[in-house]
Design an enzyme around this catalytic site. Sequence first.
Site, PDB file in Angstrom:
ATOM      1  N   GLN A 242       7.788  -9.439   7.855  1.00 36.82           N
ATOM      2  CA  GLN A 242       9.032  -8.975   7.222  1.00 36.82           C
ATOM      3  C   GLN A 242       9.632  -7.745   7.897  1.00 36.82           C
ATOM      4  OE1 GLN A 242       6.858  -8.245   3.378  1.00 36.82           O
ATOM      5  NE2 GLN A 242       8.352  -6.604   3.164  1.00 36.82           N
TER       6      GLN A 242
ATOM      7  N   GLN B 134      15.502  -8.271  -2.983  1.00 37.45           N
ATOM      8  CA  GLN B 134      14.192  -8.939  -2.898  1.00 37.45           C
ATOM      9  C   GLN B 134      13.855  -9.588  -4.249  1.00 37.45           C
ATOM     10  OE1 GLN B 134      10.420  -7.476  -0.911  1.00 37.45           O
ATOM     11  NE2 GLN B 134      10.019  -6.693  -2.937  1.00 37.45           N
TER      12      GLN B 134
ATOM     13  N   GLY C 238       9.622  -4.322  -8.008  1.00 34.79           N
ATOM     14  CA  GLY C 238      10.468  -3.178  -8.363  1.00 34.79           C
ATOM     15  C   GLY C 238      11.945  -3.497  -8.158  1.00 34.79           C
TER      16      GLY C 238
ATOM     17  N   LYS D 237      14.149  -1.417  -7.327  1.00 37.08           N
ATOM     18  CA  LYS D 237      14.719  -0.672  -6.187  1.00 37.08           C
ATOM     19  C   LYS D 237      15.052  -1.667  -5.071  1.00 37.08           C
ATOM     20  CE  LYS D 237      12.311   1.938  -3.277  1.00 37.08           C
ATOM     21  NZ  LYS D 237      12.665   1.457  -1.920  1.00 37.08           N
TER      22      LYS D 237
ATOM     23  N   GLY E  40       0.817  -1.216   0.000  1.00 38.34           N
ATOM     24  CA  GLY E  40       0.000   0.000   0.000  1.00 38.34           C
ATOM     25  C   GLY E  40       0.847   1.261   0.000  1.00 38.34           C
ATOM     26  N   ALA E  41       0.208   2.406   0.366  1.00 38.56           N
ATOM     27  CA  ALA E  41       0.842   3.725   0.272  1.00 38.56           C
ATOM     28  C   ALA E  41       1.440   3.870  -1.137  1.00 38.56           C
ATOM     29  CB  ALA E  41       1.897   3.926   1.357  1.00 38.56           C
TER      30      ALA E  41
ATOM     31  N   MET F 273      11.504   6.651  -5.760  1.00 45.44           N
ATOM     32  CA  MET F 273      10.162   6.662  -5.171  1.00 45.44           C
ATOM     33  C   MET F 273      10.053   5.537  -4.150  1.00 45.44           C
ATOM     34  SD  MET F 273       7.781   8.615  -6.998  1.00 45.44           S
ATOM     35  CE  MET F 273       7.998   9.709  -8.393  1.00 45.44           C
ATOM     36  N   SER F 274       9.464   5.866  -3.011  1.00 44.62           N
ATOM     37  CA  SER F 274       9.268   4.879  -1.945  1.00 44.62           C
ATOM     38  C   SER F 274       8.108   5.337  -1.082  1.00 44.62           C
ATOM     39  CB  SER F 274      10.545   4.797  -1.096  1.00 44.62           C
ATOM     40  OG  SER F 274      10.282   4.155   0.124  1.00 44.62           O
TER      41      SER F 274
ATOM     42  N   HIS G  21       4.870   2.044  -7.849  1.00 46.17           N
ATOM     43  CA  HIS G  21       3.859   0.982  -7.926  1.00 46.17           C
ATOM     44  C   HIS G  21       3.078   1.079  -9.234  1.00 46.17           C
ATOM     45  CE1 HIS G  21       4.118   1.326  -3.380  1.00 46.17           C
ATOM     46  NE2 HIS G  21       4.382   0.054  -3.595  1.00 46.17           N
TER      47      HIS G  21
END
Length: 284
Positions: free
Chosen positions: A61, A153, A147, A149, A31-32, A184-185, A37
């Site tokens: 996590q 992961q 992503g 970034k 979310g956010a 972006m995060s 995204h």
Amino acid sequence: MRAISAPDEIFITARNFRMDGQSIGLVPTMGALHEGHLALIKKSLEDNDITVVSIFVNPLQFNSHEDLINYPSSIEEDKAMLQSLEVDILFEPTKEKFYTLKPVVGISFGELETTLEGKHRPGHFAGVGIVVNKLLNLVQPDRAYFGLKDLQQYAIIRRMVEDLSMPVEIVGVETIRERSGLAMSSRNRRLSNEGLDIGSEIYKGLLFAEGELKKKRNPKDVKADLVSFYSDIHGLEVEYVEILDPVTFTSAQTVHHDEVAVCFAGYVEGVRLIDNLIFAPDRS
Ligand code: PAF
């Protein structure tokens, strides 16, 4: 857009789409939502008949309770954004329904998690592995989008899918940046304007390292210079800087790699930020 919160309902709904011969893309998120995204979602909409976006802040996590409770949330804005993109399904389970039992199964990623996030956030990737497995099992998508970034992961998920012969294609999507260069995060929402300015220095440092590595300087020396570049920036606290092979995650000892990744993690105003730049040192 159909919103689903029950795990058995998403399973049946996705199965029905598959039985109708429709391809499914899954975009897992916490979310956010932001432009980063959106890039994942747009790619899924392009590639698949049906796009499922999940929003679930996965407690497993987070290796710090404070980080978990401070994680930004904007569910109404997120839903409006997903509607406007014409996403087919939002899967937004509650913690209680998603984890009816606290998982006892453990997932570890061996040498891939001995550095970067794996080293600095113990248990983080075990939690990511569980949640991504559960989401892939419930939705059984043709493709899932992550992503770049979160480079490590992306790498551990690809490896998990390979090692366990999971029938899904993992698609990595380029990092989207603010005009300042700041990646972006969701966590950027917690920064003041001054914090955003400080955060934009992270990318400048990565570009500096890229330039130096392309001059064929030794990665160890470039790393030392990069740490010193960041330590001159008031308000930026470095957790790690690494120059690595982006596939094996072993330190780059020389610039004779097809590609190297320069990776950063650190804090601005108490907010943890990560970023990386991947490039071929032999190409100008
Ligand atoms: O990258 C994220 O937002 C999360 O780690 C993910 C993949 C949604 C799993 O919770």
